[in-house]
Design a protein around this motif. Structure first.
Motif, PDB file in Angstrom:
ATOM      1  N   ALA A 112     -31.072 -36.428 -46.794  1.00  0.00           N
ATOM      2  CA  ALA A 112     -30.957 -36.999 -45.455  1.00  0.00           C
ATOM      3  C   ALA A 112     -29.982 -38.168 -45.470  1.00  0.00           C
ATOM      4  O   ALA A 112     -29.175 -38.338 -44.546  1.00  0.00           O
ATOM      5  CB  ALA A 112     -32.327 -37.455 -44.965  1.00  0.00           C
ATOM      6  N   VAL A 189     -32.217 -35.053 -39.979  1.00  0.00           N
ATOM      7  CA  VAL A 189     -32.629 -35.636 -41.250  1.00  0.00           C
ATOM      8  C   VAL A 189     -34.146 -35.605 -41.317  1.00  0.00           C
ATOM      9  O   VAL A 189     -34.835 -35.986 -40.365  1.00  0.00           O
ATOM     10  CB  VAL A 189     -32.089 -37.072 -41.413  1.00  0.00           C
ATOM     11  CG1 VAL A 189     -30.587 -37.047 -41.595  1.00  0.00           C
ATOM     12  CG2 VAL A 189     -32.446 -37.954 -40.233  1.00  0.00           C
ATOM     13  N   LEU A 192     -37.499 -38.919 -44.737  1.00  0.00           N
ATOM     14  CA  LEU A 192     -36.697 -40.088 -45.080  1.00  0.00           C
ATOM     15  C   LEU A 192     -37.439 -41.026 -46.030  1.00  0.00           C
ATOM     16  O   LEU A 192     -38.633 -41.268 -45.879  1.00  0.00           O
ATOM     17  CB  LEU A 192     -36.335 -40.870 -43.813  1.00  0.00           C
ATOM     18  CG  LEU A 192     -35.579 -40.106 -42.726  1.00  0.00           C
ATOM     19  CD1 LEU A 192     -35.540 -40.933 -41.467  1.00  0.00           C
ATOM     20  CD2 LEU A 192     -34.185 -39.783 -43.192  1.00  0.00           C
ATOM     21  N   LEU A 195     -33.673 -45.468 -43.949  1.00  0.00           N
ATOM     22  CA  LEU A 195     -32.832 -44.999 -42.854  1.00  0.00           C
ATOM     23  C   LEU A 195     -31.448 -44.623 -43.361  1.00  0.00           C
ATOM     24  O   LEU A 195     -30.803 -45.409 -44.058  1.00  0.00           O
ATOM     25  CB  LEU A 195     -32.711 -46.081 -41.785  1.00  0.00           C
ATOM     26  CG  LEU A 195     -33.944 -46.277 -40.904  1.00  0.00           C
ATOM     27  CD1 LEU A 195     -33.695 -47.422 -39.937  1.00  0.00           C
ATOM     28  CD2 LEU A 195     -34.298 -45.014 -40.147  1.00  0.00           C
ATOM     29  N   SER A 199     -28.081 -44.150 -38.734  1.00  0.00           N
ATOM     30  CA  SER A 199     -29.070 -44.771 -37.851  1.00  0.00           C
ATOM     31  C   SER A 199     -28.580 -46.048 -37.184  1.00  0.00           C
ATOM     32  O   SER A 199     -28.730 -46.202 -35.974  1.00  0.00           O
ATOM     33  CB  SER A 199     -30.361 -45.048 -38.632  1.00  0.00           C
ATOM     34  OG  SER A 199     -30.905 -43.837 -39.100  1.00  0.00           O
ATOM     35  N   TYR A 221     -34.755 -36.549 -36.095  1.00  0.00           N
ATOM     36  CA  TYR A 221     -35.491 -37.018 -37.266  1.00  0.00           C
ATOM     37  C   TYR A 221     -36.787 -36.219 -37.370  1.00  0.00           C
ATOM     38  O   TYR A 221     -37.514 -36.068 -36.384  1.00  0.00           O
ATOM     39  CB  TYR A 221     -35.835 -38.500 -37.144  1.00  0.00           C
ATOM     40  CG  TYR A 221     -34.644 -39.424 -37.076  1.00  0.00           C
ATOM     41  CD1 TYR A 221     -34.177 -40.077 -38.210  1.00  0.00           C
ATOM     42  CD2 TYR A 221     -33.982 -39.653 -35.873  1.00  0.00           C
ATOM     43  CE1 TYR A 221     -33.080 -40.927 -38.143  1.00  0.00           C
ATOM     44  CE2 TYR A 221     -32.888 -40.499 -35.794  1.00  0.00           C
ATOM     45  CZ  TYR A 221     -32.443 -41.136 -36.938  1.00  0.00           C
ATOM     46  OH  TYR A 221     -31.371 -41.972 -36.876  1.00  0.00           O
ATOM     47  N   THR A 223     -40.415 -35.578 -39.849  1.00  0.00           N
ATOM     48  CA  THR A 223     -41.238 -36.174 -40.901  1.00  0.00           C
ATOM     49  C   THR A 223     -42.624 -35.551 -40.883  1.00  0.00           C
ATOM     50  O   THR A 223     -42.948 -34.739 -40.008  1.00  0.00           O
ATOM     51  CB  THR A 223     -41.332 -37.706 -40.721  1.00  0.00           C
ATOM     52  OG1 THR A 223     -41.973 -38.287 -41.854  1.00  0.00           O
ATOM     53  CG2 THR A 223     -42.108 -38.066 -39.465  1.00  0.00           C
ATOM     54  N   TRP A 229     -41.996 -42.291 -43.692  1.00  0.00           N
ATOM     55  CA  TRP A 229     -41.526 -42.798 -42.401  1.00  0.00           C
ATOM     56  C   TRP A 229     -42.285 -42.176 -41.246  1.00  0.00           C
ATOM     57  O   TRP A 229     -41.718 -41.875 -40.205  1.00  0.00           O
ATOM     58  CB  TRP A 229     -40.036 -42.544 -42.251  1.00  0.00           C
ATOM     59  CG  TRP A 229     -39.221 -43.586 -42.926  1.00  0.00           C
ATOM     60  CD1 TRP A 229     -38.808 -43.596 -44.221  1.00  0.00           C
ATOM     61  CD2 TRP A 229     -38.735 -44.797 -42.361  1.00  0.00           C
ATOM     62  NE1 TRP A 229     -38.086 -44.721 -44.503  1.00  0.00           N
ATOM     63  CE2 TRP A 229     -38.026 -45.481 -43.370  1.00  0.00           C
ATOM     64  CE3 TRP A 229     -38.813 -45.381 -41.101  1.00  0.00           C
ATOM     65  CZ2 TRP A 229     -37.403 -46.703 -43.168  1.00  0.00           C
ATOM     66  CZ3 TRP A 229     -38.203 -46.593 -40.881  1.00  0.00           C
ATOM     67  CH2 TRP A 229     -37.512 -47.250 -41.913  1.00  0.00           C
ATOM     68  N   ILE A 232     -41.724 -44.074 -38.002  1.00  0.00           N
ATOM     69  CA  ILE A 232     -40.309 -44.351 -37.723  1.00  0.00           C
ATOM     70  C   ILE A 232     -40.093 -44.718 -36.252  1.00  0.00           C
ATOM     71  O   ILE A 232     -39.147 -45.422 -35.914  1.00  0.00           O
ATOM     72  CB  ILE A 232     -39.440 -43.140 -38.121  1.00  0.00           C
ATOM     73  CG1 ILE A 232     -37.954 -43.511 -38.064  1.00  0.00           C
ATOM     74  CG2 ILE A 232     -39.747 -41.935 -37.272  1.00  0.00           C
ATOM     75  CD1 ILE A 232     -37.043 -42.420 -38.586  1.00  0.00           C
ATOM     76  N   ILE A 238     -34.159 -48.339 -35.349  1.00  0.00           N
ATOM     77  CA  ILE A 238     -34.128 -47.167 -34.477  1.00  0.00           C
ATOM     78  C   ILE A 238     -34.235 -47.601 -33.013  1.00  0.00           C
ATOM     79  O   ILE A 238     -33.474 -47.141 -32.145  1.00  0.00           O
ATOM     80  CB  ILE A 238     -35.273 -46.202 -34.832  1.00  0.00           C
ATOM     81  CG1 ILE A 238     -35.027 -45.550 -36.195  1.00  0.00           C
ATOM     82  CG2 ILE A 238     -35.425 -45.118 -33.755  1.00  0.00           C
ATOM     83  CD1 ILE A 238     -33.927 -44.532 -36.219  1.00  0.00           C
ATOM     84  N   ARG A 290     -30.810 -37.571 -28.761  1.00  0.00           N
ATOM     85  CA  ARG A 290     -31.599 -38.029 -29.908  1.00  0.00           C
ATOM     86  C   ARG A 290     -33.036 -37.547 -29.749  1.00  0.00           C
ATOM     87  O   ARG A 290     -33.542 -37.444 -28.629  1.00  0.00           O
ATOM     88  CB  ARG A 290     -31.600 -39.563 -30.015  1.00  0.00           C
ATOM     89  CG  ARG A 290     -30.219 -40.212 -30.148  1.00  0.00           C
ATOM     90  CD  ARG A 290     -29.620 -39.950 -31.522  1.00  0.00           C
ATOM     91  NE  ARG A 290     -28.398 -40.719 -31.742  1.00  0.00           N
ATOM     92  CZ  ARG A 290     -27.179 -40.309 -31.414  1.00  0.00           C
ATOM     93  NH1 ARG A 290     -27.040 -39.144 -30.780  1.00  0.00           N
ATOM     94  NH2 ARG A 290     -26.117 -41.050 -31.679  1.00  0.00           N
ATOM     95  N   LEU A 292     -36.992 -37.874 -31.991  1.00  0.00           N
ATOM     96  CA  LEU A 292     -37.904 -38.043 -33.124  1.00  0.00           C
ATOM     97  C   LEU A 292     -38.945 -36.945 -33.004  1.00  0.00           C
ATOM     98  O   LEU A 292     -39.804 -36.993 -32.106  1.00  0.00           O
ATOM     99  CB  LEU A 292     -38.595 -39.407 -33.098  1.00  0.00           C
ATOM    100  CG  LEU A 292     -37.741 -40.663 -33.254  1.00  0.00           C
ATOM    101  CD1 LEU A 292     -38.641 -41.890 -33.340  1.00  0.00           C
ATOM    102  CD2 LEU A 292     -36.880 -40.580 -34.495  1.00  0.00           C
TER     103      LEU A 292
END
Length: 664
Positions: A112, A189, A192, A195, A199, A221, A223, A229, A232, A238, A290, A292
């Motif tokens: 990542a 990514v 992580l 970062l 980022s 992102y 996870t 993270w 995150i 972020i 973007r 998450l």
């Protein structure tokens, strides 16, 4: 660089398909990402999954992307070095079957970070309008107010330039667009540790003014709920990069605006589509989208590359950012494959079963070869008086062995910092990184503990019978027998390596279980392996004494072998179960913390759940056939060293050698 390329069967050079480049984590190679690669490829994408510089069969060039040489060669993805990923992206764009305007990048863990570095190199921080404003500023000498640099550059050009200048501007604009349009369209990514470079936003110069910009590509992102993270969404970097005063909402598409320093929530990640949501389509077109992704429940850092939940998120992200899933989204005749339809975990299960079968093949072949005239000399004289331990002494020894393996695995997981260990011992003599160094630390602790347990039992036995019983193990060995034993061990290693080539050729697979795998090794690595093999061999010779000295041997052979394997493995298994149950319980209670919720973090050592019983099994079975601990110790040392070095030397710079050039 070494890797694996996927593309739809029957693809012709006249077709232009979207593509995704995949980067693995630290201490791994491209095989770790086969699940992700297969799932994305099933949607009709071209996929290139490769091993980073120094990993597996990938070589290391004299310089990284930033021009750093041997002394400061950057393998971590910091300061603009991507360990070969940027070159891979450039290569994929040049392929005849790839649409260069639709290329994505996926990176896991350290991959990542490298993916972030590649995105920064490839996409930069300037919007296309910034580029045009700078073009007017630098080439045509135009000057702007700070408010004007946010205006449409084409409109400003039409207002300020004469016809000849405007014609020249249009030609330069077209050249700039051709380059800009082939930038990465999406970067995801996952898993992580810190970062990645993409980022933070960055200050850049536009027409002489300093402005803040984000990396000009769409970013996701991913996870797990038990990963480093998992929080995150609360990270200040972020939040500031996304221009948010509050925590980021998981599972929602955002569009960020560098001009106004604001963001807009566009919709749900799982259910929104560019074919129905114009705002999402525009954000993706502009490279400002973007997301998450919702952390996948009960997935640890190591489990990231095995998670069907992450596979679904990855396929969904690239489906939307590259506008494709078994055909262009929204096009007539396109029938997308649902993101939830994954079978990647079954691939991993089959890889693990194949590895078990490979170990079984090695043992079986060893037994058969011991019957041949060439290797019959490896068999020592059986002891005339078998060892006999009382039930009490046997149970006490079993308990001590359990405590030893339990304490050893807890100590290396909890008491040893892998990175600190690498800083202390990583060198050209031991170049294979923290995973191998942790394995060495584990077997050395077991060896020392085994000496104590065996010595105590030998003293008790000598007091009762007048003999220690160690002579039954045939520790002393002559030169001729040692030579034949070494030849047989190397023959068994070669057979396993050849079988790897067979399953790779027939099925495109390797032997793998979590972070343990048997994969191709560069020719010169076998030479560099010698110190590692020597350390493992010395430790396994001592451990072999413990494995074969403490067995009672008064029941069926299969039962004796099974009990021996369980006794020497249960300490590791129990520690792993406690670790997982504790982490999952903390996650369910909402109190999970990566630094405190793990009983002893198995991130680098999950494979010990297989390695320890494998060593005990090989040692016990081959001892019964040879009446000596030597063959088992040699075979275990060779196999474990091979597995431990399958990822190559991606923790330090190792140049190419004569053997690299000669043998390829």
């Amino acid at each position: 660089m070494d890797g694996q390329l996927y593309y739809p069967a029957g693809t012709s050079s006249q077709e232009k398909l979207p593509a995704v480049v995949i980067a693995h984590g630290g201490g791994m190679n491209y095989g770790a990402m086969r699940g992700s690669a297969a799932e994305i490829a099933r949607r009709g994408f071209v996929v290139l999954s490769l091993s980073a510089y120094g990993s597996s069969l990938s070589l290391m060039p004299p310089y990284d992307e930033t021009g750093n040489g041997v002394e400061v060669f950057n393998l971590l993805g910091d300061e603009g070095a991507s360990a070969g990923l940027f070159d891979a992206v450039d290569y994929v764009r040049s392929m005849a079957i790839v649409d260069p305007t639709r290329v994505g990048l996926l990176g896991q863990s350290m991959g990542a970070n490298r993916a972030g570095a590649a995105a920064v190199i490839d996409c930069g921080y300037y919007t296309f309008n910034d580029i045009l404003i700078n073009l007017l500023y630098d080439t045509f000498g135009q000057r702007f107010t700070e408010e004007e640099i946010a205006m449409d550059a084409d409109t400003l050009a039409a207002q300020r330039l004469n016809q000849d200048q405007l014609t020249y501007y249009q030609a330069l604009r077209e050249q700039a667009w051709e380059k800009f349009d082939t930038r990465l369209k999406g970067v995801m990514v996952v898993g992580l540790n810190w970062l990645p470079p993409l980022s933070p936003s960055k200050d850049v110069e536009v027409a002489g003014y300093t402005v803040t910009r984000n990396v000009q590509t769409n970013v996701a992102y991913g996870t797990g709920s038990l990963d480093v993270w998992r929080t995150i969404n609360q990270d200040e970097t972020i939040k500031s990069t996304w221009y948010s005063q509050s925590d980021i909402t998981y599972g929602s598409w955002y569009s960020i605006d560098d001009q106004t320093k604001t963001n807009t929530i566009l919709g749900d990640f799982d259910n929104s589509s560019v074919t129905e949501d114009e705002a999402l389509a525009l954000a993706i077109e502009n490279g400002t989208a973007r997301v998450l992704c919702q952390p996948v429940e009960n997935v640890t850092h190591t489990g990231i590359c095995l998670s069907t939940g992450l596979f679904s998120q990855q396929t969904k992200f690239f489906e939307q950012t590259l506008g494709y899933n078994r055909g262009d989204l929204g096009a007539e005749g396109t029938t997308p494959l649902d993101a939830g339809e994954t079978y990647g975990i079954w691939r991993e299960i089959c890889n693990g079963l194949a590895m078990i079968c490979m170990v079984g093949m090695v043992i079986t072949l060893g037994i058969l070869l011991l019957k041949t005239p060439l290797f019959h000399g490896c068999v020592a004289q059986a002891a005339s008086t078998p060892l006999s331990f009382s039930r009490k002494q046997y149970l006490l020894s079993c308990g001590a062995t359990f405590l030893l393996t339990f304490a050893a695995i807890v100590y290396i997981n909890k008491g040893i910092n892998g990175f600190a260990l690498s800083e202390m011992f990583l060198s050209p003599v031991l170049p294979f990184g923290q995973g191998t160094l942790l394995a060495i630390a584990f077997v050395l602790i077991l060896a020392v503990g085994t000496v104590v347990i065996v010595a105590a039992n030998a003293m008790v036995l000598r007091k009762k019978t007048g003999r220690t019983g160690l002579e039954n193990l045939n520790i002393a060995i002559g030169g001729a027998r040692l030579g034949k034993t070494l030849l047989l061990a190397l023959t068994l290693l070669a057979s396993a390596y050849i079988s790897l080539g067979v399953i790779d050729y027939l099925f495109g697979q390797d032997y793998r279980y979590f972070t343990m795998y048997f994969s191709y090794v560069r020719p010169e690595y076998w030479i560099r392996l010698l110190p590692t093999i020597a350390i493992f061999f010395g430790a396994y010779l001592i451990i072999g004494v413990g494995v074969n000295y403490l067995s009672r041997g008064d029941g069926p052979q299969w039962k004796d072998t099974l009990m021996t394997v369980v006794i020497f493995s249960v300490g590791v298994w129990v520690a792993c179960i406690i670790n997982e149950v504790g982490a999952i319980s903390a996650g369910a209670a909402g109190t999970f913390d990566n630094s405190t919720s793990f009983f002893c973090n198995f991130m680098n050592t999950y494979h010990f759940n297989f390695t320890v019983p494998m060593v005990a099994l090989i040692s016990r079975v081959l001892y019964k056939r040879t009446h000596s601990i030597w063959l088992g110790a040699l075979v275990c040392a060779l196999l474990v060293a091979w597995s431990a070095t399958g990822s190559g030397t991606n923790d330090m710079y190792m140049p190419q050698t004569f053997l690299s050039s000669l043998l390829g």
